[in-house]
Design a protein around this motif. Structure first.
Motif, PDB file in Angstrom:
ATOM      1  N   THR A 292       0.718   3.231  -0.293  1.00  0.00           N
ATOM      2  CA  THR A 292       1.949   3.416  -1.064  1.00  0.00           C
ATOM      3  C   THR A 292       2.283   3.641  -2.525  1.00  0.00           C
ATOM      4  O   THR A 292       2.752   3.761  -2.901  1.00  0.00           O
ATOM      5  CB  THR A 292       2.945   1.985  -0.961  1.00  0.00           C
ATOM      6  OG1 THR A 292       1.616   1.204  -1.500  1.00  0.00           O
ATOM      7  CG2 THR A 292       3.349   2.018   0.850  1.00  0.00           C
ATOM      8  N   GLY A 293       0.408   4.033  -2.617  1.00  0.00           N
ATOM      9  CA  GLY A 293       0.578   5.094  -4.087  1.00  0.00           C
ATOM     10  C   GLY A 293      -0.232   4.019  -5.210  1.00  0.00           C
ATOM     11  O   GLY A 293      -0.293   4.221  -6.302  1.00  0.00           O
TER      12      GLY A 293
ATOM     13  N   ALA B 237       4.373  -4.403  -3.048  1.00  0.00           N
ATOM     14  CA  ALA B 237       4.064  -3.108  -3.310  1.00  0.00           C
ATOM     15  C   ALA B 237       5.423  -2.266  -3.424  1.00  0.00           C
ATOM     16  O   ALA B 237       5.383  -1.458  -3.757  1.00  0.00           O
ATOM     17  CB  ALA B 237       2.878  -2.605  -1.655  1.00  0.00           C
ATOM     18  N   VAL B 238       6.411  -2.513  -2.576  1.00  0.00           N
ATOM     19  CA  VAL B 238       7.458  -2.165  -2.136  1.00  0.00           C
ATOM     20  C   VAL B 238       7.652  -1.550  -3.966  1.00  0.00           C
ATOM     21  O   VAL B 238       8.118  -0.238  -3.962  1.00  0.00           O
ATOM     22  CB  VAL B 238       8.557  -2.325  -1.995  1.00  0.00           C
ATOM     23  CG1 VAL B 238      10.121  -1.855  -2.399  1.00  0.00           C
ATOM     24  CG2 VAL B 238       7.968  -2.626  -0.375  1.00  0.00           C
TER      25      VAL B 238
ATOM     26  N   GLY C 154       8.127   6.222  -8.446  1.00  0.00           N
ATOM     27  CA  GLY C 154       8.745   7.086  -7.587  1.00  0.00           C
ATOM     28  C   GLY C 154       7.757   7.938  -6.528  1.00  0.00           C
ATOM     29  O   GLY C 154       8.045   9.212  -6.360  1.00  0.00           O
ATOM     30  N   PHE C 155       7.441   6.872  -5.568  1.00  0.00           N
ATOM     31  CA  PHE C 155       6.983   7.821  -4.343  1.00  0.00           C
ATOM     32  C   PHE C 155       7.241   8.384  -3.675  1.00  0.00           C
ATOM     33  O   PHE C 155       8.052   7.308  -3.531  1.00  0.00           O
ATOM     34  CB  PHE C 155       5.861   6.627  -4.201  1.00  0.00           C
ATOM     35  CG  PHE C 155       4.692   6.180  -3.271  1.00  0.00           C
ATOM     36  CD1 PHE C 155       3.539   7.345  -3.800  1.00  0.00           C
ATOM     37  CD2 PHE C 155       4.496   6.736  -1.841  1.00  0.00           C
ATOM     38  CE1 PHE C 155       1.981   7.851  -2.671  1.00  0.00           C
ATOM     39  CE2 PHE C 155       3.192   6.842  -0.545  1.00  0.00           C
ATOM     40  CZ  PHE C 155       2.132   7.225  -1.442  1.00  0.00           C
ATOM     41  N   SER C 156       7.298   9.183  -3.335  1.00  0.00           N
ATOM     42  CA  SER C 156       7.870   9.960  -2.237  1.00  0.00           C
ATOM     43  C   SER C 156       7.822   9.529  -0.517  1.00  0.00           C
ATOM     44  O   SER C 156       6.509   9.809  -0.813  1.00  0.00           O
ATOM     45  CB  SER C 156       8.305  11.032  -2.291  1.00  0.00           C
ATOM     46  OG  SER C 156       7.056  12.366  -2.482  1.00  0.00           O
TER      47      SER C 156
ATOM     48  N   HIS D 297      -1.010   9.655   5.003  1.00  0.00           N
ATOM     49  CA  HIS D 297      -1.270   9.131   6.135  1.00  0.00           C
ATOM     50  C   HIS D 297      -1.144  10.359   7.043  1.00  0.00           C
ATOM     51  O   HIS D 297      -0.608  11.360   7.620  1.00  0.00           O
ATOM     52  CB  HIS D 297      -0.206   8.291   7.304  1.00  0.00           C
ATOM     53  CG  HIS D 297       0.216   7.051   6.442  1.00  0.00           C
ATOM     54  ND1 HIS D 297       0.720   7.472   4.912  1.00  0.00           N
ATOM     55  CD2 HIS D 297       0.052   6.815   6.782  1.00  0.00           C
ATOM     56  CE1 HIS D 297       0.354   6.029   4.790  1.00  0.00           C
ATOM     57  NE2 HIS D 297       0.547   4.632   6.299  1.00  0.00           N
ATOM     58  N   PRO D 298      -1.949  11.694   7.373  1.00  0.00           N
ATOM     59  CA  PRO D 298      -2.280  13.372   7.405  1.00  0.00           C
ATOM     60  C   PRO D 298      -2.241  13.192   9.321  1.00  0.00           C
ATOM     61  O   PRO D 298      -1.956  13.951   9.200  1.00  0.00           O
ATOM     62  CB  PRO D 298      -3.797  13.503   6.916  1.00  0.00           C
ATOM     63  CG  PRO D 298      -4.512  12.686   6.550  1.00  0.00           C
ATOM     64  CD  PRO D 298      -3.787  11.243   6.172  1.00  0.00           C
TER      65      PRO D 298
END
Length: 322
Positions: free
Chosen positions: A67-68, A168-169, A176-178, A186-187
């Protein structure tokens, strides 16, 4: 016997629910300070903890990383035997211990302090050595474990996991994680396909695009639909621009009234100003449009509105978007 199983399970859930509810009042200045320390970090968050705390720590590290917030887990026992070299002064250490006095964790504290890495702790004892030594301590104490013996870490590990998720959230939100950023972590699998795949990656192009001119008779349009197999054809004006679309649904509606399929030009029965999608949009957006409008295909255009392709529900299915 079945009833006793159920009663025990419900009791465990109730106890753990109370443990989670108690965390609400602990999202305080210390929590804010922990977030500020991590946001200022030039390296990575190094999570450590023994036993069940270690297992939860691995999940927290994984959640942060996806999550960045770059993060990884280090076993405190292994850290004392060489793995401490994985930590630098640019990192932040997040140490987890319910007692706050876990010997393996305390052993590496002086070395962490010496290298200058900021320390954040999660403890169930705010007066413990680990809590006192940390720049920010997150209180994960619980009134009781869900285990009736009060021995197996249950409520305490749940509280730790939830506090880690909250951390984390909060960081994700501040960064500003999109959704697209998340997809790059997560490719693989359907998640990556839904979030990364563009319409241009799977659309039909060139000669595979079903298209006819405005003056093409309905019979000719039907032949094009059958030939290209997308359940529709685009209709092109004299300048090569998209003027309409004719689908299987349009055909059913057309045949409800008397028409000469050999004499009626497609321009008389096509849908004008139909829905399109740009080739640079996400394939998932094409799926949303089709589901919302209850249609099975879309013409694809570029930013200038020029026809560049066609896509249908089967293409999305094959690509794993559905």
């Amino acid at each position: 016997m079945t009833s006793s199983f159920r009663d025990a399970a419900l009791q465990a859930i109730a106890i753990e629910r109370d443990a989670i509810d108690a965390l609400t009042d602990r999202i305080d200045q210390s929590f804010t300070r922990a977030c500020e320390i991590i946001m200022a970090c030039q390296g990575r968050v190094v999570v450590t903890g023994m036993g069940k705390s270690g297992h939860i720590g691995k999940k927290i590290a994984a959640t942060l990383a996806s999550t960045g917030t770059p993060a990884f887990y280090v076993h405190p026992g292994e850290a004392s035997h060489g793995d401490l070299g994985m930590i630098t002064g640019q990192d932040v250490v997040l140490a987890i211990s319910n007692s706050g006095n876990t010997s393996e964790v305390l052993t590496i504290l002086p070395l962490i302090k010496r290298m200058g890495a900021p320390l954040i702790s999660m403890t169930g004892n705010t007066d413990s050595v680990l809590a006192r030594e940390a720049e920010a301590n997150l209180d994960i104490s619980v009134d009781q474990e869900a285990c009736p013996l009060g021995l197996a870490p249950t409520s305490s590990t749940t509280a730790t996991l939830v506090m880690g998720d909250a951390l984390a959230v909060a960081l994700l939100d501040r960064r500003g994680f999109s959704a697209e950023d998340f997809a790059f972590s997560h490719p693989g699998g359907s998640l990556g396909r839904r979030l990364l795949l563009r319409v241009s990656d799977i659309m039909h192009t060139g000669e595979r695009i079903p298209r006819v001119g405005e003056d093409t008779p309905l019979s000719g349009a039907l032949l094009e639909i059958s030939l290209k197999g997308l359940g529709m054809t685009t209709v092109i004006d004299g300048q090569g621009g998209l003027s309409g679309i004719f689908t299987d649904g349009d055909l059913r509606r057309t045949l409800d009234r008397p028409v000469d399929i050999h004499a009626t030009p497609i321009a008389d029965v096509m849908t004008r100003n139909g829905k399109t999608i740009r080739d640079d949009q996400l394939a998932a957006e094409a799926l949303n449009i089709m589901e919302e409008l209850k249609i099975n295909a879309l013409p694809v255009v570029n930013r200038d509105g020029q026809l560049t392709g066609a896509i249908n529900m089967h293409d999305l299915l094959r690509a794993g978007v559905i």
